[in-house]
Each structure stands twice: as structure tokens, then as C-alpha cells.
Write an enzyme that holds these catalytic residues in place. Sequence first.
Site, PDB file in Angstrom:
ATOM      1  N   LYS A  87    -113.175 -34.919  95.529  1.00  0.00           N
ATOM      2  CA  LYS A  87    -114.037 -34.211  94.573  1.00  0.00           C
ATOM      3  C   LYS A  87    -114.853 -35.154  93.696  1.00  0.00           C
ATOM      4  O   LYS A  87    -115.938 -34.820  93.249  1.00  0.00           O
ATOM      5  CB  LYS A  87    -113.204 -33.269  93.716  1.00  0.00           C
ATOM      6  CG  LYS A  87    -112.737 -32.047  94.497  1.00  0.00           C
ATOM      7  CD  LYS A  87    -112.174 -30.980  93.586  1.00  0.00           C
ATOM      8  CE  LYS A  87    -112.024 -29.668  94.314  1.00  0.00           C
ATOM      9  NZ  LYS A  87    -110.836 -29.645  95.201  1.00  0.00           N
ATOM     10  N   GLU A 109    -116.627 -24.618  86.974  1.00  0.00           N
ATOM     11  CA  GLU A 109    -115.551 -23.663  87.212  1.00  0.00           C
ATOM     12  C   GLU A 109    -114.412 -24.433  87.867  1.00  0.00           C
ATOM     13  O   GLU A 109    -114.637 -25.465  88.486  1.00  0.00           O
ATOM     14  CB  GLU A 109    -116.038 -22.572  88.174  1.00  0.00           C
ATOM     15  CG  GLU A 109    -115.965 -22.933  89.667  1.00  0.00           C
ATOM     16  CD  GLU A 109    -116.877 -24.074  90.119  1.00  0.00           C
ATOM     17  OE1 GLU A 109    -117.858 -24.376  89.396  1.00  0.00           O
ATOM     18  OE2 GLU A 109    -116.615 -24.671  91.175  1.00  0.00           O
ATOM     19  N   SER A 376    -108.039 -35.102 102.318  1.00  0.00           N
ATOM     20  CA  SER A 376    -108.924 -34.821 101.184  1.00  0.00           C
ATOM     21  C   SER A 376    -108.323 -35.227  99.843  1.00  0.00           C
ATOM     22  O   SER A 376    -109.048 -35.502  98.894  1.00  0.00           O
ATOM     23  CB  SER A 376    -109.288 -33.339 101.163  1.00  0.00           C
ATOM     24  OG  SER A 376    -108.119 -32.543 101.208  1.00  0.00           O
TER      25      SER A 376
HETATM   26  C1  LIG Z   1    -110.576 -28.734  96.133  1.00  0.00           C
HETATM   27  C2  LIG Z   1    -109.852 -29.345  97.262  1.00  0.00           C
HETATM   28  C3  LIG Z   1    -110.063 -28.917  98.587  1.00  0.00           C
HETATM   29  C4  LIG Z   1    -110.954 -27.757  98.941  1.00  0.00           C
HETATM   30  O1  LIG Z   1    -112.298 -27.906  98.639  1.00  0.00           O
HETATM   31  P1  LIG Z   1    -113.430 -28.104  99.740  1.00  0.00           P
HETATM   32  O2  LIG Z   1    -114.679 -27.858  99.014  1.00  0.00           O
HETATM   33  O3  LIG Z   1    -113.181 -27.132 100.849  1.00  0.00           O
HETATM   34  O4  LIG Z   1    -113.292 -29.510 100.228  1.00  0.00           O
HETATM   35  C5  LIG Z   1    -109.404 -29.579  99.593  1.00  0.00           C
HETATM   36  N1  LIG Z   1    -108.550 -30.605  99.334  1.00  0.00           N
HETATM   37  C6  LIG Z   1    -108.319 -31.039  98.084  1.00  0.00           C
HETATM   38  C7  LIG Z   1    -107.373 -32.177  97.877  1.00  0.00           C
HETATM   39  C8  LIG Z   1    -108.959 -30.423  97.013  1.00  0.00           C
HETATM   40  O5  LIG Z   1    -108.711 -30.864  95.770  1.00  0.00           O
END
Ligand SMILES: *Cc1c(COP(=O)(O)O)cnc(C)c1O
Length: 396
Positions: A87, A109, A376
Site C-alpha cells: 500500500k 477511507e 502483498s
Molecule cells: C489492502 C491489502 C490487500 C488488498 O488490496 P488490493 O487493492 O486488492 O491489493 C491485499 N493485501 C494486503 C497485505 C493488504 O493490506
Amino acid sequence: MTNPRGRFGVHGGQYMPETLMNAVIELEEAYDRFKDDPDFKRELATLFNEYAGRPSRLYFAERMTRDLGGAKVYLKREDLNHTGAHKINNVLGQALLAKKMGKTRLIAETGAGQHGVATATAAALMDMECVVFMGALDCERQALNVYKMRLLGAEVVPVTTGTATLKDAVSEAMREWTNRMADTHYCLGSVMGPHPFPTIVRDFQAVISAEIKEQMLEREGALPDVVMACVGGGSNAIGTFYHFIDEPGVQLIGCEAAGRGVDTFETAATIATGRLGIFHGMKSYFCQDEYGQIAPVYSISAGLDYPGIGPEHAWLHDTGRATYVPVTDEEAVQAFEYLSRLEGIIPAIESAHALAHAMKIAPTMRPDQTIVVTLSGRGDKDCVSVARYRGEELSE
Ligand SMILES: *Cc1c(COP(=O)(O)O)cnc(C)c1O
């Protein structure tokens, strides 16, 4: 790739009340001006490298590969970024853009609080005011992230309308933007909302696939056979896909949160169960009830329980360029435990959805083939809820 006004096939667009059109147009013009500006690009690259810790590692998961017996599995380590997830890429880009536009205040948000913490982080770094809208229910469930946002200097506003969760926080942030666009930028958290957000957020996250491409060519001398990522709104997934969309030899797979299963009402799998609709400024697929109202969604992973999917994903699905698969809570929890034990890496429960599918397909592939799974985020934040899922209550 994108048609005028941010269309992806029939998806995307700008379905906004008249009152917000000016803000959206101002943003579109500013982004067009700055996106190729050498100073902007240099400053963003410095923030990515010096502050966020990019490039993130591409790690060969050797024990996992040997255990699964098939394709080589690589992990794109977005979990090693500052603040522990992908993020930060998006918020640094948007905060810098807002600053160039002369804005002094960021609003955002947040659902689980991850995007709120990331935005508060960028606001602190860039000396901007920050207000985060968060469902009142989510504030209770994610007290630690509320504390972190306040520690970072942000104001957290609990939203009590609707279901008091993420979709209501988005609606409230849009309302606030309407009221105060002169000094305020709305730092949207995923590849969703009205144009230009899905394009802006995608461009900032595309650094993920740019790096994967370079790192795979260096390590393997070839592009990967499969790249995959979890999909909430879809920002880490589109970032993972973007530089491979025009490489037909690379298969693109997005993993949605099926919750307790796509044949139950407790799911967040939008492609599997959703229908075409218009919500939060965009046309795309959304989980809806029989009357076309946005349906409540559920997943063990707070970061994946948004009832829609970004318009570019909807289009990649329509054209068949990318494949979207549902992954249940149980499968994700198993993958969470599996990677922890096998590689000593505790993944975010969101990322574990992508890992779970990699565990299914790797054994069906040849040893000379490769899969890149985007991690992610890191899983520290998920230990309490996974323990609870397994029947164990943790306390400090
Ligand atoms: C917020 C988040 C997601 C989901 O958001 P996307 O916009 O689909 O990438 C996925 N993994 C983590 C670790 C997150 O914090």
C-alpha cells in the site's frame, strides 16, 4: 490501454454526482501533467528507494518448491516494504501528487486500517494534515491500527452509517471530498472509484511488475509462466500483472476471497458471484442481492472484503486475459501456516489466498516452469484472528 474517461471495455468511467466532477477533473488534469514530469518521477523514485525500501526482493522459495514438486515458486516480497505491505507504493505516489497540486490535507477511507495507516504515514512524512474515515465496527475490530493512525498524527473519524464498514467509509470520504476540495486530496486505497483513480493507483503499483520482469530476466533469463496475487479492490494484483498484460506467454491469475465458500452468503468473491453494476463512481462487477443492492461481504481477511473489483480487472476477466479464482478462508489459513513453517515467512492472510492457489497449481506444472506469487504484506497483524480461527484466544 485505457479509452478516454478511463474506460476498460464497458467498465470504469466516472459515475459521479455533479458536485464531485470538478475535483475529479482537477485530479485528472494534474495527473496528466505530472505523470511524465522528470522531477516528479525522480522524487517518487527516491521515496520508493530511500523510504519504502524498494526494489523489493524476489525470493526463490526453494523449500516450498521442493515440497510441492513442480514449478519453481518465487515470492515477490512486498511484505518487506516500509509499513509491511504494497500500500505504501500508492500512498507515496498520491501524497506527492497532492503536494504538487498544492493540497495540504489528505483524506482516506480504510477497512482493516492498513490503508489508513499507510496514508497517515505518508502524511506525516510530507507534513500534511490527515483525516481517515473508518467504519465504526472496523474501529472496534482494529483498535491497534486506530492507535497507529493517531500516533502518526491523523484524525480517525468513525463512520456509523450503513453497515459501519469499508463501503460506508468510502461513501463518507467521497462526501467529505465534495465539501472540501480546495485544500484536500482524496487518497483512494485501491484501483477503484471514478477515473482517474483506477489508472493512477495502477500506475503507482505497476512498479511491482516492472521489478518482477527485471528480476526474473536476471535470475531465470526468461519471463515467468504465471504471475499471481490476491484481489481485494485489486491494486497489488494489477501492479503484479501490468507489465505482463502484453506478454501473452505469461498467465495472470487473481485470487479472490471466497470466505466460507462461493455457494454461501458469506463470501467476498466478486468475479465468482457478482454482477455488473455501478457503485462508488465506477462500472464494474459487484456482489449484489436480488434487488441489486450491494450485498454484505465476508472474508477472514479484512483487506479483501470489499464488495467490488477494480474496472481493469473486470475487463481482463471479460477478455479472458486474466483468470480469477476463489480461495476459501480454510485454504488461506492453511497456506498462512504452510509458508510460516516451510519458509519462515508469515504472510498477510490476504497474500495467503494467492499462496493457496499457487500450492494447488505448482504440482501440476513442470520443474522448468516458474510462478511468481506476490506477497502483498506481512502477517503479524493476522496472528490473533488466525489463532481464533483455530480455536485459540491470544491475549497480551
Ligand atoms: C489492502 C491489502 C490487500 C488488498 O488490496 P488490493 O487493492 O486488492 O491489493 C491485499 N493485501 C494486503 C497485505 C493488504 O493490506
